[in-house]
Structures are given as C-alpha cells and as structure tokens.
Scaffold this motif. Structure first.
Motif, PDB file in Angstrom:
ATOM      1  N   UNK A   1      -9.780  -3.542  -6.709  1.00  0.00           N
ATOM      2  CA  UNK A   1     -10.964  -3.920  -5.929  1.00  0.00           C
ATOM      3  C   UNK A   1     -12.099  -4.373  -6.850  1.00  0.00           C
TER       4      UNK A   1
ATOM      5  N   UNK B   1      -9.326   6.276   5.684  1.00  0.00           N
ATOM      6  CA  UNK B   1      -8.611   5.517   6.722  1.00  0.00           C
ATOM      7  C   UNK B   1      -7.575   4.601   6.072  1.00  0.00           C
TER       8      UNK B   1
ATOM      9  N   UNK C   1       0.820  -1.219   0.000  1.00  0.00           N
ATOM     10  CA  UNK C   1       0.000   0.000   0.000  1.00  0.00           C
ATOM     11  C   UNK C   1       0.843   1.255   0.000  1.00  0.00           C
ATOM     12  N   UNK C   2       1.982   1.190   0.698  1.00  0.00           N
ATOM     13  CA  UNK C   2       2.834   2.369   0.851  1.00  0.00           C
ATOM     14  C   UNK C   2       3.224   2.929  -0.508  1.00  0.00           C
ATOM     15  N   UNK C   3       3.652   2.027  -1.385  1.00  0.00           N
ATOM     16  CA  UNK C   3       4.106   2.465  -2.706  1.00  0.00           C
ATOM     17  C   UNK C   3       2.930   2.810  -3.600  1.00  0.00           C
ATOM     18  N   UNK C   4       1.794   2.222  -3.318  1.00  0.00           N
ATOM     19  CA  UNK C   4       0.679   2.321  -4.249  1.00  0.00           C
ATOM     20  C   UNK C   4      -0.305   3.446  -3.980  1.00  0.00           C
ATOM     21  N   UNK C   5      -0.341   3.946  -2.787  1.00  0.00           N
ATOM     22  CA  UNK C   5      -1.337   4.950  -2.367  1.00  0.00           C
ATOM     23  C   UNK C   5      -2.757   4.397  -2.441  1.00  0.00           C
ATOM     24  N   UNK C   6      -2.907   3.102  -2.637  1.00  0.00           N
ATOM     25  CA  UNK C   6      -4.236   2.491  -2.762  1.00  0.00           C
ATOM     26  C   UNK C   6      -4.876   2.392  -1.375  1.00  0.00           C
ATOM     27  N   UNK C   7      -6.127   2.852  -1.283  1.00  0.00           N
ATOM     28  CA  UNK C   7      -6.758   2.900   0.039  1.00  0.00           C
ATOM     29  C   UNK C   7      -8.090   2.160   0.056  1.00  0.00           C
ATOM     30  N   UNK C   8      -8.252   1.317   1.058  1.00  0.00           N
ATOM     31  CA  UNK C   8      -9.548   0.699   1.344  1.00  0.00           C
ATOM     32  C   UNK C   8      -9.996   1.232   2.697  1.00  0.00           C
ATOM     33  N   UNK C   9     -10.941   2.170   2.675  1.00  0.00           N
ATOM     34  CA  UNK C   9     -11.369   2.881   3.883  1.00  0.00           C
ATOM     35  C   UNK C   9     -12.714   2.423   4.396  1.00  0.00           C
ATOM     36  N   UNK C  10     -13.208   1.326   3.871  1.00  0.00           N
ATOM     37  CA  UNK C  10     -14.554   0.911   4.245  1.00  0.00           C
ATOM     38  C   UNK C  10     -14.600   0.525   5.726  1.00  0.00           C
ATOM     39  N   UNK C  11     -15.647   0.954   6.393  1.00  0.00           N
ATOM     40  CA  UNK C  11     -15.808   0.596   7.810  1.00  0.00           C
ATOM     41  C   UNK C  11     -16.230  -0.865   7.888  1.00  0.00           C
TER      42      UNK C  11
ATOM     43  N   UNK D   1       0.007  10.126   3.453  1.00  0.00           N
ATOM     44  CA  UNK D   1      -1.131  11.020   3.202  1.00  0.00           C
ATOM     45  C   UNK D   1      -1.051  12.283   4.058  1.00  0.00           C
TER      46      UNK D   1
ATOM     47  N   UNK E   1       0.805   2.816 -10.274  1.00  0.00           N
ATOM     48  CA  UNK E   1       1.149   2.813  -8.851  1.00  0.00           C
ATOM     49  C   UNK E   1       2.603   2.378  -8.705  1.00  0.00           C
ATOM     50  N   UNK E   2       3.166   2.738  -7.575  1.00  0.00           N
ATOM     51  CA  UNK E   2       4.543   2.323  -7.301  1.00  0.00           C
ATOM     52  C   UNK E   2       5.573   3.179  -8.014  1.00  0.00           C
TER      53      UNK E   2
ATOM     54  N   UNK F   1       0.704   3.706   5.507  1.00  0.00           N
ATOM     55  CA  UNK F   1       0.399   4.632   4.412  1.00  0.00           C
ATOM     56  C   UNK F   1      -0.085   5.987   4.941  1.00  0.00           C
TER      57      UNK F   1
ATOM     58  N   UNK G   1     -14.302   8.811   1.918  1.00  0.00           N
ATOM     59  CA  UNK G   1     -13.782   8.054   0.784  1.00  0.00           C
ATOM     60  C   UNK G   1     -13.696   6.581   1.187  1.00  0.00           C
ATOM     61  N   UNK G   2     -14.320   5.717   0.402  1.00  0.00           N
ATOM     62  CA  UNK G   2     -14.349   4.296   0.731  1.00  0.00           C
ATOM     63  C   UNK G   2     -13.186   3.572   0.065  1.00  0.00           C
ATOM     64  N   UNK G   3     -13.108   3.698  -1.254  1.00  0.00           N
ATOM     65  CA  UNK G   3     -12.000   3.075  -1.991  1.00  0.00           C
ATOM     66  C   UNK G   3     -11.335   4.124  -2.866  1.00  0.00           C
ATOM     67  N   UNK G   4     -10.030   4.001  -3.005  1.00  0.00           N
ATOM     68  CA  UNK G   4      -9.282   4.960  -3.818  1.00  0.00           C
ATOM     69  C   UNK G   4      -8.100   4.225  -4.434  1.00  0.00           C
TER      70      UNK G   4
END
Lengths: 168, 156
Positions: free
Chosen positions: B34, B116, A3-13, B125, B82-83, B121, B72-75
């Motif tokens: 995803x 979140x 994730x660190x390199x990718x900035x990809x985020x899954x923020x779902x509760x 941000x 990426x990378x 990571x 924001x749920x998914x990004x």
C-alpha cells in the motif's frame, strides 16, 4: 493480489456513512457479548490492563514526582476487592499500615513487597503471565524518577560536599 | 514477541514501534502493498527483528475512543513474507496482538479491535484468530482478545 494467501488486509471504510452503520451494528453485538462476560473474565481484562500499564511505565519512564507505585497498587486492590481492608486482611497487614502506604505516608516494608509479590502471582495466574519482580521494578523506577526530577532541590547541597574534581 | 523463520523453525525476537518520517520514505508499495504515506494521519506501526532496521510488516489503525475500539485500517507483511513461500511466519499475528495490547491498555474489559478483510480471507481470520463476525466486520473482544495477547507474548 491473492489476499487469501497473503493475509494482507485493506479495512478502510469507503464512506463515513458506511463506518457509522457498521459501528452501530458492531456496538449492539458487543453489548450483547459484554453482558455475557463472567466476573473472572472482567477481572482478567482489568489485570491485563494493569500489567500492560506497569510494563509501559517501565519501558518509557517519565521523570516526575507522581506516585505511580501506589496508583498501580490502588488499581490492583480495587480491581480485586470491594474493600481495601479485605486486601489488608489477606496479606496480613493492618488496614492502617496499608492506608499509610497507599497515601504515601509510609514506604512499603520489605515484607509488604514480598507479600504483594506472592499475592500478585496468584491473582495474575488468571492471565497466565506475570513478572514476579514487576512491583519491585515499578517501586525502584519511581525512586529513580523522583531523584532525577528533583535534582534542583538536592544537587546544590550535594555538589558542595563532594571533594573530587573532574579529570576534564 | 517472536517470529519464526519457516525454513529453520528458528525464533527471532522482534520490536514493534512507531513508523517515523524516514521510514515512510523507504517504504514502497511494491514491497509493502500500500501507499503508507496516505496513512500518516493515523497510527502506523512497523515490525522489525530486534536490532535490525528492515521492516517486515506494517499496520495502520485508528483509535475510536467513543466506541472503545481500535479499527485496523491496513495490515500487511512485506512481500517476501506472504504466501506459501514466506520467509518468516507470525508477522501478522504479532502485529494484531500488539494492537490488541493497545486496546486492552486503553479500554480494559471493553477492549475491541476490528477489521474488514475480503470475504475469502475472513474465514482465515475467524479460524486463526478466533474473530467474531458482525456483518462485514470481524472483531476481537474479551476474552478472545486476551487469548491472542497471551499467545504472542514471550513470557513463560
């Protein structure tokens, strides 16, 4: 996945309880931050909102008879001034003529539009970016919208007066 | 709004728009990380280069009006973006800035976007987008949210 390199985020509760607890914590912090905002920062946010609203109106025009130009103008004035007469004074128009424009009893004159443009350039310096022509664009877009929305009223008479026949 | 081709430093005008049903049929979790079909009850936006169809980034979010917040749920940028070997830079920044615009459009001085990210990571941000920390949640409010919008705006 790194994730660190990718900035990809899954923020779902993972649960509504998790969401509720975090929301409560966040709201407390936000209220604290809000209480520390300066007047200029609040102005800046409101002006940014107005600018985005005008841009959205231009991007996706709706053919209706609503007075968008004067609604935006009212918001602009009421954001910056406690009294509309103070704005009138600052752009050297009478409070009566301003009121007539705002109430859609009078079209804004060329000079009014120019003064509004210069006034807005100065006000919007707060947010760094402002299209000089946006008030004009909103004004004329509204005229187009009105014309298109009222075709049923003006078209029958105008059609009769046009002598030219279609080639088809 | 623009993205930058890393190899040439050339900037490309972008579009950010709603994902439609046809898009969802072409989006794969291999390239876009995803299963975006699961997000169809929320707002999903796609980033493309202006005039092109290829989707380079996606974001899904939820407007929580009672809190004047967009969560924001998914990004994600697409897999090739990426990378360290990414083709285009600023995909994530532009998507965040666009969601930030939606928040300001709706909530003015109360505007807030939140997300979140995983712990490792979060620092990225916080540094790159000046996000505030509240427990596990990162958020952007006024004035930082306005700075983000300005940063990714085209106007000179």
């Amino acid at each position: 996945m790194n994730e660190m390199a990718n900035e990809v985020v899954d923020s779902r509760y993972s649960s509504s309880r998790e969401q509720r607890d975090e929301a409560q914590q966040l709201m407390e912090k936000r209220k604290l931050r809000m209480s520390k905002l300066s007047r200029a920062e609040v102005f800046k946010a409101k002006l940014m909102q107005l600018k985005l609203q005008m841009e959205e109106f231009l991007r996706a025009p709706v053919y209706d008879n609503k007075p968008h130009f004067t609604t935006f103008l009212e918001t602009y004035i009421d954001t910056l001034y406690d009294k509309r007469s103070e704005f009138a004074k600052d752009i050297a128009v009478t409070p009566v003529s301003l009121s007539q424009v705002l109430n859609n009893h009078r079209e804004p004159k060329e000079e009014f539009m120019l003064k509004l443009m210069v006034h807005s350039e100065r006000a919007f310096k707060l947010i760094g970016s402002f299209h000089k022509k946006i008030w004009y664009q909103v004004y004329f877009q509204e005229k187009i919208n009105e014309t298109m929305a009222s075709q049923e009223q003006w078209r029958p008479e105008v059609e009769k007066k046009i002598k030219f026949e279609s080639f088809a | 709004m623009k993205i930058v081709e890393v190899s040439s430093n050339k900037k490309y005008e972008i579009n950010i728009s709603r994902v439609d049903k046809a898009d969802l049929d072409t989006i794969t979790s291999e390239r876009h990380f995803f299963d975006w079909k699961k997000e169809k009850t929320y707002e999903i936006l796609k980033l493309t280069i202006a005039g092109e169809k290829d989707i380079l980034g996606l974001v899904s979010f939820e407007c929580i009006d009672e809190e004047k917040r967009i969560h924001i749920r998914l990004l994600a940028a697409s897999e090739e973006n990426v990378g360290k070997d990414k083709i285009y830079d600023d995909i994530i920044g532009n998507l965040l800035a666009f969601v930030a615009q939606q928040a300001v459009l709706k909530y003015a001085e109360w505007a807030c976007i939140s997300l979140r990210p995983k712990t490792q990571l979060a620092e990225h941000y916080i540094t790159k987008y000046k996000m505030n920390v509240t427990g596990m949640t990162l958020s952007l409010e006024v004035p930082e949210i306005l700075e983000l919008i300005e940063r990714y705006s085209n106007e000179d």
